[in-house]
Every structure is written in structure tokens, then in C-alpha cells.
Design a protein around this motif. Sequence first.
Motif, PDB file in Angstrom:
ATOM      1  N   ALA A  10       0.838  -1.205   0.000  1.00 54.39           N
ATOM      2  CA  ALA A  10       0.000   0.000   0.000  1.00 54.39           C
ATOM      3  C   ALA A  10       0.873   1.256   0.000  1.00 54.39           C
ATOM      4  CB  ALA A  10      -0.901  -0.007   1.234  1.00 54.39           C
ATOM      5  N   TYR A  11       0.304   2.356  -0.464  1.00 54.60           N
ATOM      6  CA  TYR A  11       1.056   3.623  -0.508  1.00 54.60           C
ATOM      7  C   TYR A  11       1.626   3.990   0.857  1.00 54.60           C
ATOM      8  CZ  TYR A  11      -1.030   4.620  -5.096  1.00 54.60           C
ATOM      9  OH  TYR A  11      -1.407   4.574  -6.424  1.00 54.60           O
ATOM     10  N   GLU A  12       0.864   3.700   1.904  1.00 55.30           N
ATOM     11  CA  GLU A  12       1.274   4.122   3.251  1.00 55.30           C
ATOM     12  C   GLU A  12       2.117   3.055   3.963  1.00 55.30           C
ATOM     13  OE1 GLU A  12      -1.763   3.705   2.159  1.00 55.30           O
ATOM     14  OE2 GLU A  12      -2.865   2.346   3.469  1.00 55.30           O
ATOM     15  N   ALA A  13       2.382   1.937   3.301  1.00 51.39           N
ATOM     16  CA  ALA A  13       3.032   0.802   3.971  1.00 51.39           C
ATOM     17  C   ALA A  13       4.461   1.099   4.401  1.00 51.39           C
ATOM     18  CB  ALA A  13       3.022  -0.425   3.060  1.00 51.39           C
ATOM     19  N   LEU A  14       5.134   2.034   3.743  1.00 51.83           N
ATOM     20  CA  LEU A  14       6.541   2.303   4.043  1.00 51.83           C
ATOM     21  C   LEU A  14       6.705   3.511   4.961  1.00 51.83           C
ATOM     22  CD1 LEU A  14       8.041   1.728   0.472  1.00 51.83           C
ATOM     23  CD2 LEU A  14       7.519   0.038   2.254  1.00 51.83           C
ATOM     24  N   SER A  15       5.589   4.082   5.384  1.00 48.54           N
ATOM     25  CA  SER A  15       5.597   5.229   6.288  1.00 48.54           C
ATOM     26  C   SER A  15       6.002   4.763   7.692  1.00 48.54           C
ATOM     27  CB  SER A  15       4.186   5.832   6.310  1.00 48.54           C
ATOM     28  OG  SER A  15       4.110   6.878   7.230  1.00 48.54           O
ATOM     29  N   PRO A  16       6.770   5.558   8.461  1.00 54.04           N
ATOM     30  CA  PRO A  16       7.114   6.964   8.197  1.00 54.04           C
ATOM     31  C   PRO A  16       8.445   7.148   7.452  1.00 54.04           C
ATOM     32  CG  PRO A  16       7.800   6.404  10.409  1.00 54.04           C
ATOM     33  CD  PRO A  16       7.186   5.152   9.820  1.00 54.04           C
ATOM     34  N   VAL A  17       9.108   6.077   7.055  1.00 54.70           N
ATOM     35  CA  VAL A  17      10.399   6.254   6.364  1.00 54.70           C
ATOM     36  C   VAL A  17      10.176   6.926   5.011  1.00 54.70           C
ATOM     37  CG1 VAL A  17      12.458   5.086   5.491  1.00 54.70           C
ATOM     38  CG2 VAL A  17      11.346   4.268   7.573  1.00 54.70           C
ATOM     39  N   ILE A  18       9.158   6.457   4.291  1.00 58.21           N
ATOM     40  CA  ILE A  18       8.712   7.131   3.067  1.00 58.21           C
ATOM     41  C   ILE A  18       7.204   7.334   3.204  1.00 58.21           C
ATOM     42  CG2 ILE A  18       8.522   7.050   0.560  1.00 58.21           C
ATOM     43  CD1 ILE A  18      10.891   5.142   0.481  1.00 58.21           C
ATOM     44  N   SER A  19       6.779   8.578   3.113  1.00 55.71           N
ATOM     45  CA  SER A  19       5.357   8.888   3.332  1.00 55.71           C
ATOM     46  C   SER A  19       4.499   8.423   2.162  1.00 55.71           C
ATOM     47  CB  SER A  19       5.189  10.394   3.507  1.00 55.71           C
ATOM     48  OG  SER A  19       5.491  11.062   2.293  1.00 55.71           O
ATOM     49  N   ALA A  20       3.210   8.276   2.447  1.00 52.03           N
ATOM     50  CA  ALA A  20       2.254   7.928   1.389  1.00 52.03           C
ATOM     51  C   ALA A  20       2.236   9.012   0.321  1.00 52.03           C
ATOM     52  CB  ALA A  20       0.861   7.740   1.989  1.00 52.03           C
ATOM     53  N   GLU A  21       2.401  10.267   0.730  1.00 57.41           N
ATOM     54  CA  GLU A  21       2.403  11.372  -0.240  1.00 57.41           C
ATOM     55  C   GLU A  21       3.566  11.225  -1.224  1.00 57.41           C
ATOM     56  OE1 GLU A  21       3.101  15.247   1.417  1.00 57.41           O
ATOM     57  OE2 GLU A  21       2.380  16.272  -0.373  1.00 57.41           O
ATOM     58  N   THR A  22       4.743  10.906  -0.693  1.00 54.21           N
ATOM     59  CA  THR A  22       5.896  10.679  -1.578  1.00 54.21           C
ATOM     60  C   THR A  22       5.637   9.498  -2.501  1.00 54.21           C
ATOM     61  OG1 THR A  22       7.556  11.654  -0.121  1.00 54.21           O
ATOM     62  CG2 THR A  22       8.337   9.957  -1.623  1.00 54.21           C
ATOM     63  N   MET A  23       5.107   8.410  -1.954  1.00 49.41           N
ATOM     64  CA  MET A  23       4.878   7.223  -2.781  1.00 49.41           C
ATOM     65  C   MET A  23       3.866   7.512  -3.891  1.00 49.41           C
ATOM     66  SD  MET A  23       6.980   4.942  -1.790  1.00 49.41           S
ATOM     67  CE  MET A  23       6.362   3.561  -2.765  1.00 49.41           C
ATOM     68  N   ARG A  24       2.816   8.246  -3.564  1.00 44.92           N
ATOM     69  CA  ARG A  24       1.810   8.575  -4.589  1.00 44.92           C
ATOM     70  C   ARG A  24       2.426   9.419  -5.703  1.00 44.92           C
ATOM     71  NH1 ARG A  24      -3.243   7.043  -3.291  1.00 44.92           N
ATOM     72  NH2 ARG A  24      -3.630   6.696  -1.075  1.00 44.92           N
ATOM     73  N   THR A  25       3.171  10.440  -5.326  1.00 49.19           N
ATOM     74  CA  THR A  25       3.787  11.307  -6.338  1.00 49.19           C
ATOM     75  C   THR A  25       4.819  10.531  -7.142  1.00 49.19           C
ATOM     76  OG1 THR A  25       3.513  13.154  -4.818  1.00 49.19           O
ATOM     77  CG2 THR A  25       5.016  13.485  -6.667  1.00 49.19           C
ATOM     78  N   HIS A  26       5.627   9.762  -6.434  1.00 47.10           N
ATOM     79  CA  HIS A  26       6.739   9.056  -7.068  1.00 47.10           C
ATOM     80  C   HIS A  26       6.228   8.002  -8.053  1.00 47.10           C
ATOM     81  CE1 HIS A  26      11.108   7.602  -6.095  1.00 47.10           C
ATOM     82  NE2 HIS A  26      10.937   7.853  -7.366  1.00 47.10           N
ATOM     83  N   HIS A  27       5.279   7.203  -7.616  1.00 48.85           N
ATOM     84  CA  HIS A  27       4.750   6.135  -8.459  1.00 48.85           C
ATOM     85  C   HIS A  27       3.739   6.653  -9.485  1.00 48.85           C
ATOM     86  CE1 HIS A  27       1.879   2.867  -9.440  1.00 48.85           C
ATOM     87  NE2 HIS A  27       2.969   2.140  -9.524  1.00 48.85           N
ATOM     88  N   ASP A  28       2.754   7.393  -9.008  1.00 50.21           N
ATOM     89  CA  ASP A  28       1.624   7.747  -9.884  1.00 50.21           C
ATOM     90  C   ASP A  28       1.967   8.871 -10.858  1.00 50.21           C
ATOM     91  OD1 ASP A  28       0.480   6.006  -8.084  1.00 50.21           O
ATOM     92  OD2 ASP A  28      -1.147   7.351  -7.477  1.00 50.21           O
ATOM     93  N   LYS A  29       2.939   9.705 -10.509  1.00 52.40           N
ATOM     94  CA  LYS A  29       3.309  10.827 -11.393  1.00 52.40           C
ATOM     95  C   LYS A  29       4.643  10.564 -12.094  1.00 52.40           C
ATOM     96  CE  LYS A  29      -0.286  13.140  -9.902  1.00 52.40           C
ATOM     97  NZ  LYS A  29      -1.505  13.197 -10.710  1.00 52.40           N
ATOM     98  N   HIS A  30       5.726  10.433 -11.311  1.00 46.59           N
ATOM     99  CA  HIS A  30       7.045  10.287 -11.931  1.00 46.59           C
ATOM    100  C   HIS A  30       7.154   8.980 -12.719  1.00 46.59           C
ATOM    101  CE1 HIS A  30       9.085  13.766 -10.107  1.00 46.59           C
ATOM    102  NE2 HIS A  30       8.341  13.527  -9.049  1.00 46.59           N
ATOM    103  N   HIS A  31       6.922   7.867 -12.043  1.00 43.75           N
ATOM    104  CA  HIS A  31       7.083   6.584 -12.730  1.00 43.75           C
ATOM    105  C   HIS A  31       6.081   6.454 -13.888  1.00 43.75           C
ATOM    106  CE1 HIS A  31       7.720   1.927 -12.288  1.00 43.75           C
ATOM    107  NE2 HIS A  31       8.293   2.415 -13.365  1.00 43.75           N
TER     108      HIS A  31
END
Length: 209
Positions: A10-31
Motif C-alpha cells: 500500500a502507498y502508506e506501507a513504508l511510512s514513516p520512512v517514506i510517506s504515502a504522499e511521496t509514494m503517490r507522487t513518485h509512483h503515480d506521477k514520476h514513474h
Amino acid sequence: MITLPELPYAYEALSPVISAETMRTHHDKHHAKYVENTNKLAAESGLDGRTLEDIVAEAETQKLGKLFNNAAQAWNHAFFWDCMTPERRDPQGELLSAIAGAFGDLAGLKKKFVDEGANHFASGWVWLAADGADLVVLSTHDAGTLAHDKRTPLLVCDVWEHAYYLDYKQDRLSFLERWFDTLADWEFAEAQYEAARGRHAPWTFAEAA
Ligand code: FE2
């Protein structure tokens, strides 16, 4: 056509090391954009229908810089998602022995890996890779990749600012330290280490169904 792989957690699964916000932007936008651009540019170059590994290799051979950058970034990010887990455990078995031989212990590898990533100038990737049985830490610039390298990648961490800036601002060192301590997927790395010694095929980008 290549397709954007879903995250294996899940997007939030790596939080707090990587936030859900970062994962959403990183995966859904950049990638997603790298995948979209790869499909567009590959079609223009007559390379659509090929595997992503083939597209990366052909783009490099034919000096198609824009296609190489987007295709390699599409590959690197898919690999990066699979290098992380919310259920980390320590490395085991032959990989642990190889780490001890090359770096002294896991802390020695951490120092080498974190130093390499923190001192890498500007955008890129820091890798743990295997050349046969030998382990090596290295970094690549921008879209530089081990997608078609004689070395087999075991783990990678993204050190582009988009990977950590929302959560760590300029503090790449803290991001790398926490990433190494809590998210690195050693089960995945062990499977890749087996592949490096020819026991099975290495990780590949999933082909479209
Ligand atoms: Fe990235």
C-alpha cells in the motif's frame, strides 16, 4: 506497450520512512510519466512490442537519448519498488556470508552504501550488485541503470530528490540511513544473488498481459 506496475504494498506501507504522499507522487506521477514517454518514444522508433530490457539496450546502442532516459527510469523504478518491503528481515545464508567477506558485516555494507548515495552528485541511483559471487556498491547518474549490465543488481535506492525531498528536504543522508535500516528487502536481494550465480533468471520488468 509496457505498463506501469502496481506497487507491491500500500502507498502508506513504508511510512514513516517514506510517506504515502511521496509514494503517490513518485509512483503515480514520476514513474507513470516515464512509462508513458517510453511507450510513445518506443513506438516512434519502431521498438514497441519489445521487452523493456530490450528497449533500454536498443536505445543505448542506437543512441536514442530520450528513449534511453525514459525506458531506463521506467525499469529502475519498477526494480526499486521491489527492493523495498514493510516486513524487513536481516540478510541470511550465502548473501550474508558474501557481505561479511566484502564489507566485514552488514554495518560495513551500510556505511559503504550510504556513503556512496550521500556523496553521489545530483540525481541518480545507488546499487548493491553482484559480479558473479563478488559484491560491489556503485552509483549511476540520472537514468543510468544495471538493466542490461554484466553485474546483477541486488538492491537499489533512488537518490533523485523526488524520492526524499517531501519527507527529508535536503537530508539525503538520513533518508539513506533509514532506508537501509528499515526498508531494504533482503529476501529479494538473496534471490537476485542466486540469479547472479546462474541458479535462476534475474528479475525482469513484467511484460504486459
Ligand atoms: Fe524516482
